[in-house]
Design a protein around this motif. Structure first.
Motif, PDB file in Angstrom:
ATOM      1  N   LYS A  11     110.451  37.582  16.137  1.00 44.67           N
ATOM      2  CA  LYS A  11     111.281  36.504  15.566  1.00 44.67           C
ATOM      3  C   LYS A  11     112.339  36.029  16.554  1.00 44.67           C
ATOM      4  O   LYS A  11     112.391  34.884  16.930  1.00 44.67           O
ATOM      5  N   THR A  12     113.193  36.936  16.994  1.00 39.52           N
ATOM      6  CA  THR A  12     114.282  36.546  17.910  1.00 39.52           C
ATOM      7  C   THR A  12     114.307  37.488  19.093  1.00 39.52           C
ATOM      8  O   THR A  12     113.760  38.581  19.032  1.00 39.52           O
ATOM      9  N   ASP A  13     114.976  37.044  20.128  1.00 39.43           N
ATOM     10  CA  ASP A  13     115.022  37.821  21.362  1.00 39.43           C
ATOM     11  C   ASP A  13     116.384  38.436  21.645  1.00 39.43           C
ATOM     12  O   ASP A  13     116.680  38.765  22.781  1.00 39.43           O
ATOM     13  N   THR A  14     117.232  38.569  20.628  1.00 45.52           N
ATOM     14  CA  THR A  14     118.549  39.136  20.899  1.00 45.52           C
ATOM     15  C   THR A  14     118.385  40.615  21.216  1.00 45.52           C
ATOM     16  O   THR A  14     117.452  41.267  20.732  1.00 45.52           O
ATOM     17  N   LYS A  15     119.300  41.135  22.027  1.00 42.45           N
ATOM     18  CA  LYS A  15     119.227  42.528  22.466  1.00 42.45           C
ATOM     19  C   LYS A  15     119.251  43.489  21.276  1.00 42.45           C
ATOM     20  O   LYS A  15     118.504  44.456  21.233  1.00 42.45           O
ATOM     21  N   SER A  16     120.107  43.189  20.279  1.00 39.19           N
ATOM     22  CA  SER A  16     120.205  44.095  19.127  1.00 39.19           C
ATOM     23  C   SER A  16     118.905  44.094  18.323  1.00 39.19           C
ATOM     24  O   SER A  16     118.475  45.139  17.837  1.00 39.19           O
ATOM     25  N   ASN A  17     118.254  42.933  18.197  1.00 39.75           N
ATOM     26  CA  ASN A  17     116.973  42.872  17.477  1.00 39.75           C
ATOM     27  C   ASN A  17     115.887  43.654  18.209  1.00 39.75           C
ATOM     28  O   ASN A  17     115.083  44.333  17.595  1.00 39.75           O
ATOM     29  N   ILE A  18     115.870  43.522  19.541  1.00 39.51           N
ATOM     30  CA  ILE A  18     114.868  44.237  20.347  1.00 39.51           C
ATOM     31  C   ILE A  18     115.095  45.743  20.238  1.00 39.51           C
ATOM     32  O   ILE A  18     114.156  46.510  20.049  1.00 39.51           O
ATOM     33  N   ASN A  19     116.363  46.177  20.342  1.00 44.58           N
ATOM     34  CA  ASN A  19     116.671  47.607  20.229  1.00 44.58           C
ATOM     35  C   ASN A  19     116.302  48.139  18.843  1.00 44.58           C
ATOM     36  O   ASN A  19     115.788  49.245  18.711  1.00 44.58           O
ATOM     37  N   PRO A  28     108.489  45.394  22.387  1.00 42.14           N
ATOM     38  CA  PRO A  28     108.414  43.975  22.756  1.00 42.14           C
ATOM     39  C   PRO A  28     107.286  43.761  23.764  1.00 42.14           C
ATOM     40  O   PRO A  28     107.068  44.580  24.659  1.00 42.14           O
ATOM     41  N   ALA A  29     106.581  42.635  23.596  1.00 39.52           N
ATOM     42  CA  ALA A  29     105.443  42.343  24.478  1.00 39.52           C
ATOM     43  C   ALA A  29     105.351  40.839  24.695  1.00 39.52           C
ATOM     44  O   ALA A  29     105.904  40.055  23.917  1.00 39.52           O
ATOM     45  N   VAL A  30     104.677  40.469  25.771  1.00 39.48           N
ATOM     46  CA  VAL A  30     104.342  39.058  25.984  1.00 39.48           C
ATOM     47  C   VAL A  30     102.847  38.973  26.261  1.00 39.48           C
ATOM     48  O   VAL A  30     102.242  39.932  26.740  1.00 39.48           O
ATOM     49  N   LEU A  31     102.289  37.824  25.932  1.00 34.38           N
ATOM     50  CA  LEU A  31     100.871  37.583  26.191  1.00 34.38           C
ATOM     51  C   LEU A  31     100.742  36.292  26.979  1.00 34.38           C
ATOM     52  O   LEU A  31     101.173  35.238  26.535  1.00 34.38           O
ATOM     53  N   TYR A  32     100.188  36.415  28.205  1.00 37.63           N
ATOM     54  CA  TYR A  32      99.986  35.260  29.077  1.00 37.63           C
ATOM     55  C   TYR A  32      98.546  34.788  28.970  1.00 37.63           C
ATOM     56  O   TYR A  32      97.667  35.555  28.628  1.00 37.63           O
ATOM     57  N   THR A  40     105.584  35.426  22.777  1.00 35.34           N
ATOM     58  CA  THR A  40     106.452  36.599  22.651  1.00 35.34           C
ATOM     59  C   THR A  40     106.056  37.345  21.391  1.00 35.34           C
ATOM     60  O   THR A  40     106.107  36.811  20.291  1.00 35.34           O
ATOM     61  N   LEU A  41     105.657  38.593  21.586  1.00 37.08           N
ATOM     62  CA  LEU A  41     105.079  39.384  20.507  1.00 37.08           C
ATOM     63  C   LEU A  41     105.694  40.779  20.495  1.00 37.08           C
ATOM     64  O   LEU A  41     106.554  41.099  21.305  1.00 37.08           O
ATOM     65  N   GLU A  42     105.193  41.596  19.599  1.00 39.51           N
ATOM     66  CA  GLU A  42     105.513  43.020  19.641  1.00 39.51           C
ATOM     67  C   GLU A  42     104.289  43.792  19.148  1.00 39.51           C
ATOM     68  O   GLU A  42     103.444  43.244  18.447  1.00 39.51           O
ATOM     69  N   VAL A  43     104.209  45.062  19.596  1.00 42.29           N
ATOM     70  CA  VAL A  43     103.068  45.904  19.219  1.00 42.29           C
ATOM     71  C   VAL A  43     103.588  47.236  18.684  1.00 42.29           C
ATOM     72  O   VAL A  43     104.702  47.649  19.005  1.00 42.29           O
ATOM     73  N   LYS A  85     110.074  56.235  28.192  1.00 43.51           N
ATOM     74  CA  LYS A  85     109.636  55.443  27.039  1.00 43.51           C
ATOM     75  C   LYS A  85     109.304  54.018  27.466  1.00 43.51           C
ATOM     76  O   LYS A  85     109.933  53.478  28.372  1.00 43.51           O
ATOM     77  N   ILE A  86     108.312  53.429  26.818  1.00 42.45           N
ATOM     78  CA  ILE A  86     107.915  52.054  27.140  1.00 42.45           C
ATOM     79  C   ILE A  86     108.952  51.085  26.579  1.00 42.45           C
ATOM     80  O   ILE A  86     109.273  51.131  25.392  1.00 42.45           O
ATOM     81  N   LEU A  87     109.481  50.229  27.459  1.00 42.41           N
ATOM     82  CA  LEU A  87     110.494  49.249  27.053  1.00 42.41           C
ATOM     83  C   LEU A  87     109.867  47.899  26.747  1.00 42.41           C
ATOM     84  O   LEU A  87     110.320  47.173  25.876  1.00 42.41           O
ATOM     85  N   HIS A  88     108.845  47.553  27.525  1.00 47.71           N
ATOM     86  CA  HIS A  88     108.256  46.217  27.397  1.00 47.71           C
ATOM     87  C   HIS A  88     106.852  46.269  27.983  1.00 47.71           C
ATOM     88  O   HIS A  88     106.585  47.028  28.903  1.00 47.71           O
ATOM     89  N   ILE A  89     105.966  45.426  27.459  1.00 43.10           N
ATOM     90  CA  ILE A  89     104.598  45.427  27.979  1.00 43.10           C
ATOM     91  C   ILE A  89     104.080  44.000  28.078  1.00 43.10           C
ATOM     92  O   ILE A  89     104.347  43.175  27.213  1.00 43.10           O
TER      93      ILE A  89
END
Length: 194
Positions: A11-19, A28-32, A40-43, A85-89
Motif C-alpha cells: 500500500k505505502t512505502d513509509t519506513k514505519s509501514n515497511i518495518n 518488501p519486494a519489487v517486480l521488474y 511494488t509488492l511484498e511476499v 534477515k532478508i530486508l528486500h527482494i
C-alpha cells in the motif's frame, strides 16, 4: 515451472509501514519487467525462505493478482549484515520464449584422492554464469571430484552441460584445486604483511 509464490500489493512505502510489514513476516519486494513499470509488492517471508532453501534460482510462478500470473526469478536479495534477515527482494519477470542469463550453483561431490594423500582442497568459485532458455536452466550441478589428486584442478571448461546451455564464465577459470599443505603455507607467508 515448479513453484508458486503469492505477491501482495504494497500500500505505502513509509519506513514505519515497511518495518511493520517485516515484523508481521512480510518482505518488501519489487517486480521488474512487466511492461514499463516496476511493481511494488511484498511476499510472505516463510514462503520465500522455503523456496530459497530448496532452489534459489528456480523460475517461480508469481501470482500478482487474480488476473495476472507470471514466471519470475529472484534477481537480488538485500540482507541485514548483522542478523542475515532478508530486508528486500527484487524479482524479474521471465520471458519463457527468450534465452536468459543466470547462475548455476556447483556442488562438489566425493572426496578427492589428493585430500586422502594429505593435500588441501581450495574452492575458488561455487557458481558459473550461463545463458539458456528458461525451461533448460538447471537448478544446480553436481561434479564428482573424487578423481582429483594433489596438483590437479578443475576448470569451468571441464563442466559438461546439456545442449542449449551456453557457459558465459571464462572457460579457463579455476573452480577447485588440490594443493599440498606446503603450497598453502607459502601462500600465507606471501600474504602476511612484514
Amino acid at each position: 515451472m515448479n513453484k508458486f509464490i503469492q505477491f501482495n500489493t504494497r500500500k505505502t512505502d513509509t519506513k514505519s509501514n515497511i518495518n511493520q510489514a517485516r515484523k508481521q513476516g512480510r518482505i518488501p519486494a519489487v517486480l521488474y519487467g512487466i511492461g514499463k513499470e516496476t511493481l511494488t509488492l511484498e511476499v510472505n517471508e516463510k514462503e520465500l525462505l522455503d523456496i530459497l532453501k530448496k532452489n534459489p534460482r528456480a523460475i517461480l510462478q508469481g501470482k500478482v493478482s487474480e488476473e495476472l500470473e507470471v514466471p519470475v526469478v529472484v534477481q537480488n536479495i538485500q540482507k541485514d549484515t548483522l542478523s542475515g534477515k532478508i530486508l528486500h527482494i527484487d524479482f524479474q519477470h521471465v520471458n519463457m520464449k527468450k534465452s536468459m542469463d543466470s547462475k548455476v550453483t556447483i556442488h562438489f561431490a566425493g572426496e578427492a584422492v589428493g585430500i586422502k594423500a594429505g593435500g588441501t582442497l581450495q574452492v575458488e568459485i561455487y557458481e558459473v554464469e550461463v545463458r539458456c532458455m528458461p525451461e533448460d536452466l538447471p537448478t544446480s550441478m553436481e561434479v564428482d571430484i573424487s578423481g582429483l589428486d594433489i596438483g590437479d584442478q578443475l576448470l569451468v571448461s571441464d563442466l559438461i552441460f546439456k545442449d542449449g546451455i551456453e557457459v558465459l564464465t571464462e572457460p579457463s577459470t579455476v573452480m577447485i584445486q588440490i594443493k599440498t599443505v606446503h603450497e598453502e603455507e607459502e601462500e600465507e607467508a606471501v600474504v602476511t604483511p612484514a
